[in-house]
Motif scaffolding. Sequence first.
Motif, mmCIF file in Angstrom:
data_model
loop_
_atom_site.group_PDB
_atom_site.id
_atom_site.type_symbol
_atom_site.label_atom_id
_atom_site.label_comp_id
_atom_site.label_asym_id
_atom_site.label_seq_id
_atom_site.Cartn_x
_atom_site.Cartn_y
_atom_site.Cartn_z
ATOM 1 N N GLU A 18 55.215 -9.217 48.963
ATOM 2 C CA GLU A 18 55.114 -8.056 48.079
ATOM 3 C C GLU A 18 54.471 -8.434 46.746
ATOM 4 O O GLU A 18 53.657 -7.687 46.195
ATOM 5 C CB GLU A 18 56.496 -7.444 47.861
ATOM 6 C CG GLU A 18 57.046 -6.775 49.098
ATOM 7 C CD GLU A 18 58.508 -6.398 48.990
ATOM 8 O OE1 GLU A 18 58.923 -5.497 49.736
ATOM 9 O OE2 GLU A 18 59.234 -6.995 48.174
ATOM 10 N N THR A 19 54.798 -9.612 46.239
ATOM 11 C CA THR A 19 54.202 -10.090 44.996
ATOM 12 C C THR A 19 52.698 -10.301 45.174
ATOM 13 O O THR A 19 51.910 -9.952 44.300
ATOM 14 C CB THR A 19 54.873 -11.400 44.551
ATOM 15 O OG1 THR A 19 56.284 -11.189 44.475
ATOM 16 C CG2 THR A 19 54.373 -11.835 43.193
ATOM 17 N N GLU A 23 49.542 -8.428 43.254
ATOM 18 C CA GLU A 23 48.444 -9.166 42.628
ATOM 19 C C GLU A 23 47.083 -8.677 43.118
ATOM 20 O O GLU A 23 46.140 -8.554 42.341
ATOM 21 C CB GLU A 23 48.602 -10.656 42.903
ATOM 22 C CG GLU A 23 47.600 -11.518 42.178
ATOM 23 C CD GLU A 23 47.855 -12.999 42.380
ATOM 24 O OE1 GLU A 23 47.262 -13.789 41.632
ATOM 25 O OE2 GLU A 23 48.643 -13.360 43.268
ATOM 26 N N LYS A 24 46.993 -8.366 44.407
ATOM 27 C CA LYS A 24 45.717 -7.943 44.985
ATOM 28 C C LYS A 24 45.360 -6.496 44.660
ATOM 29 O O LYS A 24 44.181 -6.149 44.589
ATOM 30 C CB LYS A 24 45.736 -8.128 46.500
ATOM 31 C CG LYS A 24 45.724 -9.576 46.915
ATOM 32 C CD LYS A 24 45.738 -9.713 48.415
ATOM 33 C CE LYS A 24 45.764 -11.173 48.818
ATOM 34 N NZ LYS A 24 45.825 -11.351 50.255
ATOM 35 N N THR A 25 46.351 -5.638 44.478
ATOM 36 C CA THR A 25 46.067 -4.211 44.308
ATOM 37 C C THR A 25 46.262 -3.683 42.893
ATOM 38 O O THR A 25 46.009 -2.512 42.644
ATOM 39 C CB THR A 25 46.946 -3.374 45.258
ATOM 40 O OG1 THR A 25 48.315 -3.631 44.974
ATOM 41 C CG2 THR A 25 46.637 -3.671 46.706
ATOM 42 N N GLU A 32 52.944 2.872 39.649
ATOM 43 C CA GLU A 32 53.704 3.878 40.395
ATOM 44 C C GLU A 32 53.253 3.932 41.853
ATOM 45 O O GLU A 32 54.068 3.962 42.773
ATOM 46 C CB GLU A 32 53.529 5.250 39.745
ATOM 47 C CG GLU A 32 54.234 6.363 40.478
ATOM 48 C CD GLU A 32 53.947 7.730 39.864
ATOM 49 O OE1 GLU A 32 54.721 8.654 40.170
ATOM 50 O OE2 GLU A 32 52.979 7.859 39.107
ATOM 51 N N ARG A 33 51.947 3.929 42.077
ATOM 52 C CA ARG A 33 51.401 3.993 43.439
ATOM 53 C C ARG A 33 51.773 2.742 44.228
ATOM 54 O O ARG A 33 52.121 2.817 45.411
ATOM 55 C CB ARG A 33 49.878 4.158 43.366
ATOM 56 C CG ARG A 33 49.145 4.042 44.671
ATOM 57 C CD ARG A 33 49.247 5.311 45.493
ATOM 58 N NE ARG A 33 48.662 5.157 46.793
ATOM 59 C CZ ARG A 33 47.388 5.420 47.092
ATOM 60 N NH1 ARG A 33 46.572 5.848 46.165
ATOM 61 N NH2 ARG A 33 46.950 5.261 48.316
ATOM 62 N N ILE A 34 51.714 1.588 43.583
ATOM 63 C CA ILE A 34 52.082 0.334 44.248
ATOM 64 C C ILE A 34 53.561 0.368 44.644
ATOM 65 O O ILE A 34 53.921 -0.032 45.756
ATOM 66 C CB ILE A 34 51.776 -0.876 43.340
ATOM 67 C CG1 ILE A 34 50.261 -1.003 43.117
ATOM 68 C CG2 ILE A 34 52.331 -2.159 43.937
ATOM 69 C CD1 ILE A 34 49.879 -2.027 42.075
ATOM 70 N N ALA A 35 54.416 0.853 43.747
ATOM 71 C CA ALA A 35 55.854 0.935 44.043
ATOM 72 C C ALA A 35 56.117 1.865 45.219
ATOM 73 O O ALA A 35 56.928 1.555 46.105
ATOM 74 C CB ALA A 35 56.619 1.409 42.806
ATOM 75 N N ILE A 36 55.419 3.001 45.262
ATOM 76 C CA ILE A 36 55.590 3.948 46.368
ATOM 77 C C ILE A 36 55.128 3.329 47.685
ATOM 78 O O ILE A 36 55.798 3.457 48.714
ATOM 79 C CB ILE A 36 54.835 5.260 46.074
ATOM 80 C CG1 ILE A 36 55.547 6.031 44.959
ATOM 81 C CG2 ILE A 36 54.728 6.130 47.319
ATOM 82 C CD1 ILE A 36 54.776 7.211 44.433
ATOM 83 N N GLU A 37 53.990 2.637 47.662
ATOM 84 C CA GLU A 37 53.472 2.006 48.888
ATOM 85 C C GLU A 37 54.418 0.917 49.390
ATOM 86 O O GLU A 37 54.682 0.818 50.588
ATOM 87 C CB GLU A 37 52.078 1.429 48.644
ATOM 88 C CG GLU A 37 50.994 2.469 48.599
ATOM 89 C CD GLU A 37 50.852 3.214 49.909
ATOM 90 O OE1 GLU A 37 50.808 2.578 50.979
ATOM 91 O OE2 GLU A 37 50.806 4.456 49.863
#
Length: 88
Positions: A18-19, A23-25, A32-37
């Motif tokens: 997940e880390t 880092e990649k995205t 917020e979008r990363i947390a939702i994904e």
Amino acid sequence: MVVFQHINRDIMKLTDAETQYIEKTCNLYKDERIAIELTRIRYEVGVRDSVTIDQVRKARYKMGIAKKAGRGKCQVVKKEKKDGKDLL
């Protein structure tokens, strides 16, 4: 964008995968979008713990990645450390 209505607020630490995803995205998506994904991926795997925006932000800070200021900007600024001080 999909918004989860009844998210379980139990907090589990981020895994190494997940880390790496953060880092990649982080230069493409908002925190917020990363947390939702990541929450969606966890639910598909069967883990019923959600990822919070604060977890994503703190993980970015630990990696020395800062977001460029401004609304809707997804550009990143890598911080470099020299003599124990943060430089931009």
